[in-house]
Design a protein around this motif. Structure first.
Motif, PDB file in Angstrom:
ATOM      1  N   PRO A 158       0.820  -1.210   0.000  1.00 52.91           N
ATOM      2  CA  PRO A 158       0.000   0.000   0.000  1.00 52.91           C
ATOM      3  C   PRO A 158       0.859   1.267   0.000  1.00 52.91           C
ATOM      4  O   PRO A 158       2.011   1.265   0.464  1.00 52.91           O
ATOM      5  N   ALA A 159       0.261   2.351  -0.496  1.00 50.55           N
ATOM      6  CA  ALA A 159       0.916   3.656  -0.530  1.00 50.55           C
ATOM      7  C   ALA A 159       0.048   4.662   0.218  1.00 50.55           C
ATOM      8  O   ALA A 159      -1.167   4.727  -0.002  1.00 50.55           O
ATOM      9  N   VAL A 160       0.670   5.443   1.076  1.00 53.14           N
ATOM     10  CA  VAL A 160      -0.054   6.452   1.839  1.00 53.14           C
ATOM     11  C   VAL A 160      -0.436   7.611   0.924  1.00 53.14           C
ATOM     12  O   VAL A 160       0.397   8.149   0.202  1.00 53.14           O
ATOM     13  N   ALA A 161      -1.719   7.980   0.943  1.00 50.03           N
ATOM     14  CA  ALA A 161      -2.214   9.073   0.108  1.00 50.03           C
ATOM     15  C   ALA A 161      -2.561  10.320   0.914  1.00 50.03           C
ATOM     16  O   ALA A 161      -2.564  11.420   0.377  1.00 50.03           O
ATOM     17  N   ALA A 162      -2.884  10.151   2.191  1.00 51.72           N
ATOM     18  CA  ALA A 162      -3.263  11.289   3.046  1.00 51.72           C
ATOM     19  C   ALA A 162      -2.555  11.141   4.389  1.00 51.72           C
ATOM     20  O   ALA A 162      -3.162  10.738   5.381  1.00 51.72           O
ATOM     21  N   PRO A 163      -1.253  11.470   4.433  1.00 55.31           N
ATOM     22  CA  PRO A 163      -0.459  11.212   5.648  1.00 55.31           C
ATOM     23  C   PRO A 163      -0.932  11.964   6.874  1.00 55.31           C
ATOM     24  O   PRO A 163      -0.616  11.565   7.996  1.00 55.31           O
ATOM     25  N   GLN A 164      -1.694  13.035   6.686  1.00 55.45           N
ATOM     26  CA  GLN A 164      -2.137  13.836   7.832  1.00 55.45           C
ATOM     27  C   GLN A 164      -3.434  13.327   8.453  1.00 55.45           C
ATOM     28  O   GLN A 164      -3.888  13.867   9.469  1.00 55.45           O
ATOM     29  N   HIS A 165      -4.036  12.294   7.868  1.00 56.03           N
ATOM     30  CA  HIS A 165      -5.293  11.811   8.442  1.00 56.03           C
ATOM     31  C   HIS A 165      -5.040  11.227   9.832  1.00 56.03           C
ATOM     32  O   HIS A 165      -4.027  10.548  10.056  1.00 56.03           O
ATOM     33  N   PRO A 166      -5.941  11.468  10.787  1.00 59.36           N
ATOM     34  CA  PRO A 166      -5.719  11.008  12.168  1.00 59.36           C
ATOM     35  C   PRO A 166      -5.493   9.513  12.331  1.00 59.36           C
ATOM     36  O   PRO A 166      -4.818   9.095  13.274  1.00 59.36           O
ATOM     37  N   VAL A 167      -6.034   8.691  11.429  1.00 60.19           N
ATOM     38  CA  VAL A 167      -5.832   7.249  11.604  1.00 60.19           C
ATOM     39  C   VAL A 167      -4.394   6.830  11.332  1.00 60.19           C
ATOM     40  O   VAL A 167      -3.990   5.722  11.704  1.00 60.19           O
ATOM     41  N   LEU A 168      -3.606   7.704  10.704  1.00 56.70           N
ATOM     42  CA  LEU A 168      -2.220   7.380  10.378  1.00 56.70           C
ATOM     43  C   LEU A 168      -1.219   8.055  11.305  1.00 56.70           C
ATOM     44  O   LEU A 168       0.001   7.904  11.111  1.00 56.70           O
ATOM     45  N   ALA A 169      -1.670   8.743  12.307  1.00 54.65           N
ATOM     46  CA  ALA A 169      -0.777   9.526  13.167  1.00 54.65           C
ATOM     47  C   ALA A 169       0.326   8.664  13.774  1.00 54.65           C
ATOM     48  O   ALA A 169       0.045   7.661  14.442  1.00 54.65           O
ATOM     49  N   GLY A 170       1.562   9.040  13.514  1.00 56.02           N
ATOM     50  CA  GLY A 170       2.703   8.357  14.114  1.00 56.02           C
ATOM     51  C   GLY A 170       3.032   7.000  13.540  1.00 56.02           C
ATOM     52  O   GLY A 170       3.940   6.325  14.042  1.00 56.02           O
ATOM     53  N   LEU A 171       2.334   6.566  12.500  1.00 55.59           N
ATOM     54  CA  LEU A 171       2.599   5.250  11.921  1.00 55.59           C
ATOM     55  C   LEU A 171       3.865   5.273  11.068  1.00 55.59           C
ATOM     56  O   LEU A 171       4.232   6.318  10.518  1.00 55.59           O
ATOM     57  N   PRO A 172       4.535   4.117  10.920  1.00 57.93           N
ATOM     58  CA  PRO A 172       5.651   4.049   9.972  1.00 57.93           C
ATOM     59  C   PRO A 172       5.175   4.415   8.572  1.00 57.93           C
ATOM     60  O   PRO A 172       4.046   4.086   8.183  1.00 57.93           O
ATOM     61  N   ALA A 173       6.032   5.094   7.829  1.00 54.60           N
ATOM     62  CA  ALA A 173       5.638   5.518   6.478  1.00 54.60           C
ATOM     63  C   ALA A 173       5.471   4.323   5.545  1.00 54.60           C
ATOM     64  O   ALA A 173       4.625   4.338   4.650  1.00 54.60           O
ATOM     65  N   ALA A 174       6.277   3.287   5.754  1.00 51.16           N
ATOM     66  CA  ALA A 174       6.242   2.116   4.873  1.00 51.16           C
ATOM     67  C   ALA A 174       5.292   1.053   5.428  1.00 51.16           C
ATOM     68  O   ALA A 174       5.417   0.647   6.592  1.00 51.16           O
ATOM     69  N   TRP A 175       4.359   0.610   4.593  1.00 46.86           N
ATOM     70  CA  TRP A 175       3.435  -0.458   4.966  1.00 46.86           C
ATOM     71  C   TRP A 175       3.992  -1.803   4.503  1.00 46.86           C
ATOM     72  O   TRP A 175       4.735  -1.874   3.523  1.00 46.86           O
ATOM     73  N   PRO A 176       3.616  -2.881   5.178  1.00 51.13           N
ATOM     74  CA  PRO A 176       4.012  -4.219   4.711  1.00 51.13           C
ATOM     75  C   PRO A 176       3.168  -4.638   3.511  1.00 51.13           C
ATOM     76  O   PRO A 176       2.189  -3.979   3.165  1.00 51.13           O
ATOM     77  N   PHE A 177       3.562  -5.753   2.895  1.00 50.13           N
ATOM     78  CA  PHE A 177       2.801  -6.231   1.736  1.00 50.13           C
ATOM     79  C   PHE A 177       1.514  -6.927   2.172  1.00 50.13           C
ATOM     80  O   PHE A 177       1.379  -7.392   3.304  1.00 50.13           O
ATOM     81  N   PHE A 178       0.557  -6.985   1.230  1.00 46.10           N
ATOM     82  CA  PHE A 178      -0.695  -7.732   1.402  1.00 46.10           C
ATOM     83  C   PHE A 178      -0.848  -8.695   0.228  1.00 46.10           C
ATOM     84  O   PHE A 178      -0.290  -8.474  -0.849  1.00 46.10           O
ATOM     85  N   LEU A 179      -1.626  -9.747   0.435  1.00 47.52           N
ATOM     86  CA  LEU A 179      -1.782 -10.781  -0.579  1.00 47.52           C
ATOM     87  C   LEU A 179      -3.101 -10.683  -1.342  1.00 47.52           C
ATOM     88  O   LEU A 179      -3.432 -11.564  -2.131  1.00 47.52           O
ATOM     89  N   GLY A 180      -3.835  -9.601  -1.121  1.00 50.08           N
ATOM     90  CA  GLY A 180      -5.076  -9.384  -1.844  1.00 50.08           C
ATOM     91  C   GLY A 180      -5.937  -8.357  -1.141  1.00 50.08           C
ATOM     92  O   GLY A 180      -5.631  -7.917  -0.020  1.00 50.08           O
ATOM     93  N   TYR A 181      -7.015  -7.959  -1.826  1.00 52.97           N
ATOM     94  CA  TYR A 181      -7.931  -6.974  -1.261  1.00 52.97           C
ATOM     95  C   TYR A 181      -9.226  -6.978  -2.062  1.00 52.97           C
ATOM     96  O   TYR A 181      -9.320  -7.599  -3.131  1.00 52.97           O
ATOM     97  N   ASN A 182     -10.238  -6.298  -1.535  1.00 55.20           N
ATOM     98  CA  ASN A 182     -11.497  -6.098  -2.262  1.00 55.20           C
ATOM     99  C   ASN A 182     -11.394  -4.811  -3.077  1.00 55.20           C
ATOM    100  O   ASN A 182     -11.031  -3.766  -2.536  1.00 55.20           O
ATOM    101  N   LYS A 183     -11.728  -4.887  -4.349  1.00 59.27           N
ATOM    102  CA  LYS A 183     -11.651  -3.701  -5.205  1.00 59.27           C
ATOM    103  C   LYS A 183     -12.842  -2.787  -4.921  1.00 59.27           C
ATOM    104  O   LYS A 183     -14.006  -3.222  -4.998  1.00 59.27           O
ATOM    105  N   LEU A 184     -12.563  -1.537  -4.613  1.00 58.90           N
ATOM    106  CA  LEU A 184     -13.574  -0.553  -4.246  1.00 58.90           C
ATOM    107  C   LEU A 184     -13.372   0.711  -5.067  1.00 58.90           C
ATOM    108  O   LEU A 184     -12.288   0.951  -5.603  1.00 58.90           O
TER     109      LEU A 184
END
Length: 249
Positions: A158-184
Motif C-alpha cells: 500500500p501507498a499512503v495518500a493522506a499522511p495527515q489523516h488522524p488514523v495514520l498519526a505516528g505510523l511508519p511511512a512504509a506499509w508491509p505487503f498484502f496478498l489481496g484486497y477487495n476492489k472498491l
C-alpha cells in the motif's frame, strides 16, 4: 475509551478425508479476530465480539441495543447473516432490517467500519452481497456488482495518500505487503487515506452525523500476512481508526 461491537472473522471447516476405499469427515471451528481484538483490548478499547454464527441471531435488532456502542465493525461476515435471522428464515417471522439499523446508527453520530475479506463488501463470487444495501449507502466507497477480489500472490504494498489523516498519526511511512484486497471505488466526498494499485485501500467518510471507514483487506491471514500482524503500526492503526470512528480523535 471507545466501546465497539465487532462481528465476523470466524468460520467452520468441514473436511472429507479419503483413504483408499474408506472415508471419514472432520469439522473444526476457527476464529481470526483474536489478532485484532487483542490489540484493541490492550489499548484500552472495550470490545463485544460476535462470531458469525452468534451474530446471525444475536446481532442487535434495535437502535437502542446498537446505541450501547460508539462504533460497529463488520469483518468477513456476509449480508445474509444480517438479513436472515432464524426467525425469518425458518419460521417466516418479520424482523428488523439490521442493515437499515446500522444506517440509522451512523446517521445519528456513531461510527462504522467494514474490513475486507472473502465475505466483505461484494466478496467472492459476489456472495457477501452488500452491493445496493443500506451498508453500501453509509460506506465511503461504491462496491463492485460481482466478485470484487484482487488476488496478489506476489504481494502488493500500500501507498499512503493522506499522511495527515488522524488514523495514520505516528505510523511508519512504509506499509508491509498484502496478498489481496477487495476492489472498491471511492465516493466523490470520501477521503482516500491509503491506496493499493491505485485503488482505495483505506477510505474515510461521513454519513449524516457519523463517520465511516473502509479497509479493503484482511485484518488477519490470509490476505493480511504475518508481516502485517507484526508490523509496528498494526496496533496503532486499528486503535486510531476506532478512536476516529468514535469521534475521540
Amino acid at each position: 475509551m471507545a466501546k465497539i461491537l465487532f462481528a465476523g472473522e470466524s468460520w467452520t471447516i468441514h473436511m472429507i478425508h479419503m483413504k483408499g476405499f474408506d472415508s471419514f469427515t472432520t469439522t473444526k471451528y476457527e476464529e481470526g479476530a483474536h489478532f485484532l481484538l487483542n490489540s484493541l483490548r490492550a489499548a484500552g478499547i472495550e470490545v463485544d465480539y460476535m462470531p458469525c454464527h452468534i451474530a446471525h441471531d444475536r446481532f442487535p435488532g434495535s437502535l437502542g441495543e446498537l446505541n450501547k456502542y460508539d462504533a460497529v465493525v463488520l469483518s468477513d461476515i456476509g449480508s445474509n447473516t444480517l438479513s436472515l435471522p432464524n426467525a425469518t428464515f425458518y419460521t417466516s417471522q418479520r424482523q428488523a432490517d439490521r442493515m437499515t439499523l446500522l444506517k440509522d446508527f451512523v446517521s445519528k453520530g456513531k461510527g462504522f467500519m467494514m474490513i475486507g475479506g472473502y465475505m466483505s463488501f461484494s466478496g467472492i463470487e459476489g456472495k457477501a452481497r452488500y452491493k445496493d444495501t443500506p451498508v453500501e449507502e453509509i460506506l465511503p466507497v461504491t462496491l463492485m456488482a460481482g466478485d470484487d477480489r484482487v488476488e496478489l500472490p506476489q504481494g502488493g504494498i500500500p501507498a499512503v495518500a493522506a499522511p495527515q489523516h488522524p488514523v495514520l498519526a505516528g505510523l511508519p511511512a512504509a506499509w508491509p505487503f498484502f496478498l489481496g484486497y477487495n476492489k472498491l471505488v471511492a465516493k466523490p466526498d470520501a477521503q482516500v487515506v491509503v491506496t493499493l494499485n491505485g485503488d482505495p485501500f483505506v477510505a474515510a467518510g461521513s454519513y449524516g452525523q457519523g463517520r465511516t471507514l473502509a479497509f479493503a483487506s484482511d485484518c488477519a491471514p490470509h490476505w493480511g500476512p504475518p508481516e502485517f500482524l507484526n508490523w509496528p503500526g498494526y496496533t496503532p492503526f486499528w486503535t486510531q481508526a476506532i478512536e476516529w470512528l468514535a469521534g475521540k480523535r
